[in-house]
Design a protein around this motif. Structure first.
Motif, PDB file in Angstrom:
ATOM      1  N   UNK A 149      -8.802  17.296  -0.971  1.00  0.00           N
ATOM      2  CA  UNK A 149      -7.444  16.839  -1.249  1.00  0.00           C
ATOM      3  C   UNK A 149      -7.390  16.116  -2.586  1.00  0.00           C
ATOM      4  N   UNK A 150      -6.234  16.173  -3.218  1.00  0.00           N
ATOM      5  CA  UNK A 150      -5.914  15.269  -4.314  1.00  0.00           C
ATOM      6  C   UNK A 150      -4.840  14.337  -3.774  1.00  0.00           C
ATOM      7  N   UNK A 151      -5.066  13.040  -3.911  1.00  0.00           N
ATOM      8  CA  UNK A 151      -4.076  12.111  -3.369  1.00  0.00           C
ATOM      9  C   UNK A 151      -3.821  10.935  -4.306  1.00  0.00           C
ATOM     10  N   UNK A 152      -2.618  10.403  -4.192  1.00  0.00           N
ATOM     11  CA  UNK A 152      -2.225   9.203  -4.929  1.00  0.00           C
ATOM     12  C   UNK A 152      -2.477   8.007  -4.028  1.00  0.00           C
ATOM     13  N   UNK A 153      -3.121   6.990  -4.576  1.00  0.00           N
ATOM     14  CA  UNK A 153      -3.336   5.768  -3.804  1.00  0.00           C
ATOM     15  C   UNK A 153      -3.023   4.561  -4.679  1.00  0.00           C
ATOM     16  N   UNK A 154      -2.280   3.632  -4.122  1.00  0.00           N
ATOM     17  CA  UNK A 154      -2.019   2.374  -4.794  1.00  0.00           C
ATOM     18  C   UNK A 154      -2.194   1.233  -3.809  1.00  0.00           C
ATOM     19  N   UNK A 155      -3.022   0.265  -4.176  1.00  0.00           N
ATOM     20  CA  UNK A 155      -3.211  -0.937  -3.359  1.00  0.00           C
ATOM     21  C   UNK A 155      -2.919  -2.139  -4.250  1.00  0.00           C
ATOM     22  N   UNK A 156      -2.035  -2.992  -3.779  1.00  0.00           N
ATOM     23  CA  UNK A 156      -1.544  -4.103  -4.584  1.00  0.00           C
ATOM     24  C   UNK A 156      -1.651  -5.385  -3.762  1.00  0.00           C
ATOM     25  N   UNK A 194       2.203   3.828   4.052  1.00  0.00           N
ATOM     26  CA  UNK A 194       3.013   2.949   3.210  1.00  0.00           C
ATOM     27  C   UNK A 194       3.151   1.576   3.860  1.00  0.00           C
ATOM     28  N   UNK A 195       3.233   0.580   3.009  1.00  0.00           N
ATOM     29  CA  UNK A 195       3.470  -0.794   3.473  1.00  0.00           C
ATOM     30  C   UNK A 195       4.163  -1.553   2.347  1.00  0.00           C
ATOM     31  N   UNK A 244       0.831  -1.206   0.000  1.00  0.00           N
ATOM     32  CA  UNK A 244       0.000   0.000   0.000  1.00  0.00           C
ATOM     33  C   UNK A 244       0.860   1.248   0.000  1.00  0.00           C
ATOM     34  N   UNK A 245       0.416   2.247  -0.761  1.00  0.00           N
ATOM     35  CA  UNK A 245       1.047   3.564  -0.689  1.00  0.00           C
ATOM     36  C   UNK A 245      -0.006   4.640  -0.907  1.00  0.00           C
ATOM     37  N   UNK A 246       0.059   5.679  -0.074  1.00  0.00           N
ATOM     38  CA  UNK A 246      -0.827   6.835  -0.205  1.00  0.00           C
ATOM     39  C   UNK A 246       0.018   8.076   0.030  1.00  0.00           C
TER      40      UNK A 246
END
Length: 255
Positions: free
Chosen positions: A222-229, A32-33, A19-21
């Motif tokens: 907010x504008x945010x980046x999110x990635x979940x894998x 983050x993870x 995970x990253x935000x």
């Protein structure tokens, strides 16, 4: 937010979740993870391909409207272009189909256009430390031989942050990238449990044991980046639900 996510992840004993935000405007890392773990990119690789092709067009002063032939060896199943029996398409059409429905025929044509070496050189040039392309889409022979396309959560966040800031291409093409990613038709993960009509410029990736979704969420606050894998899972549908629940938690705090 961090506590809520940690509690949720603590329940996912049978799934490997990365995970990253980060805040898109300030680039502050919020969550983050395992962001440096290398994993199979699946169709996430199509985003840096999109940028590489546009960068090539800019450097060669070529038109995105030019026609490109679709050879039989690049046609694969589960493709709009294959269904249409298309023998050619404009570069613009190929780029759009590659992203909005994750069209694998379009992707293979674009891979041939630049070639593996040039694509990987571009990925390195823009700072993607572990994002590499080593096979075409649906090439399971190469996959079984150990040649896979890879990335990391950190690479994907870096990439989408650069897209958000318009750092990699001309203003015209930077806006085009956001436009195409925002037209994504596969919305069963990050958007799964969000009822609000929000704009997300994102890309999914899915294989038998991986399920990903990463992008830019635009909100009034907010504008945010999110990635979940989710990697090494045994059920794609459950993995999509995990991505959706994590996204909902984060949106509840940042949206």
């Amino acid at each position: 937010m961090e506590k809520d996510i940690q509690n949720f992840l603590g329940e996912q004993l049978n799934n490997n979740v990365k995970l990253i935000v980060n805040d898109a405007r300030t680039n502050e890392l919020l969550l983050s993870k395992d962001i440096n773990d290398v994993f199979s990119s699946a169709s996430l690789i199509k985003v840096p391909i999109l940028l590489a092709v546009l960068d090539h067009l800019e450097n060669q002063n070529q038109s995105i409207s030019q026609m490109v032939k679709i050879t039989p060896d690049n046609r694969v199943e589960f493709s709009v272009l294959t269904e249409l029996e298309a023998e050619e398409a404009t570069l613009h059409e190929l780029l759009v189909w590659m992203i909005i429905v994750s069209d694998n025929t379009a992707t293979n044509v674009l891979i041939d256009l630049l070639g593996f070496e040039k694509l990987n050189q571009y990925f390195i040039k823009i700072g993607l430390g572990h994002t590499r392309i080593r096979r075409k889409m649906m090439d399971f022979v190469q996959l079984e031989s150990g040649f896979d396309n890879t990335t990391t959560a950190k690479d994907m966040a870096l990439l989408f942050t650069a897209i958000y800031r318009g750092e990699l291409l001309s203003k015209k093409h930077s806006e085009l990238v956001i436009n195409i990613l925002s037209r994504q038709r596969i919305n069963d993960s990050l958007k799964r449990y969000i009822a609000d009509d929000i704009k997300i410029a994102h890309k999914t990736g899915s294989l038998e044991t991986v399920e990903h979704d990463v992008g830019i969420v635009f909100t009034e606050k907010n504008d945010y980046i999110i990635g979940v894998f989710v990697t090494e899972h045994t059920n794609n549908e459950e993995a999509k639900q995990i991505i959706g629940k994590i996204s909902r938690i984060i949106y509840g705090h940042l949206g």
